[in-house]
Design a protein around this motif. Sequence first.
Motif: not given
Length: 186
Positions: A66-83
């Motif tokens: 629910a927090a991710a759907q409200r954009d309160e929490v974002v999960v990035l893997d190392k590849g996305e972080l690098s991009k």
Amino acid sequence: MTIKRAPFMTVSATITLCLFLQPVHAAPKRQQPRPEIFTDLLQCRAIADNAQRLACFDRQVGAMEAAAQRDEVVVLDKGELSKTRKTLFGFSFPKLPFLGGADGDDQKDRQEDGFSQITAKIASVRSLGYGKWQIGLDDGAQWITTEAIVAGNPKVGQDIELKRAAMGSFMGKVDGGRAVRMKRVG
């Protein structure tokens, strides 16, 4: 420790020398505090009863979703972080832990993940006169040259290599040509 001041040394030079002779202690890297929603999820593992542990996991995963759907929490893997770091290359930000900057961050860390330089394709060019150019990259970034390119004009489709230089500046080379100072503008 006693330091005798040479007759030619000023008081400030003596103080500077003393500061260099002091032992240097590296500050330990601090781990950033984790969000409460994440720590609550991890605490579910400590519940001994299987049914209660499963109920806890279900409840906490639901809260995290629910927090991710409200954009309160974002999960990035190392590849996305690098991009993400690559698209922000050239902008000046404070050291943000989620972008890899933290206490103890050094040049070697930036070089290992490609943060000290990038290579991209030129998507657009616009002459600013006097040999200066505005160059748009394939990722949408906009750069300008702050000194003239004297050997050949940049063209769409060419490679550009951008490197971090001294004192927060950047150098750019179009198709392996001479490096010129550049500035990120968008």
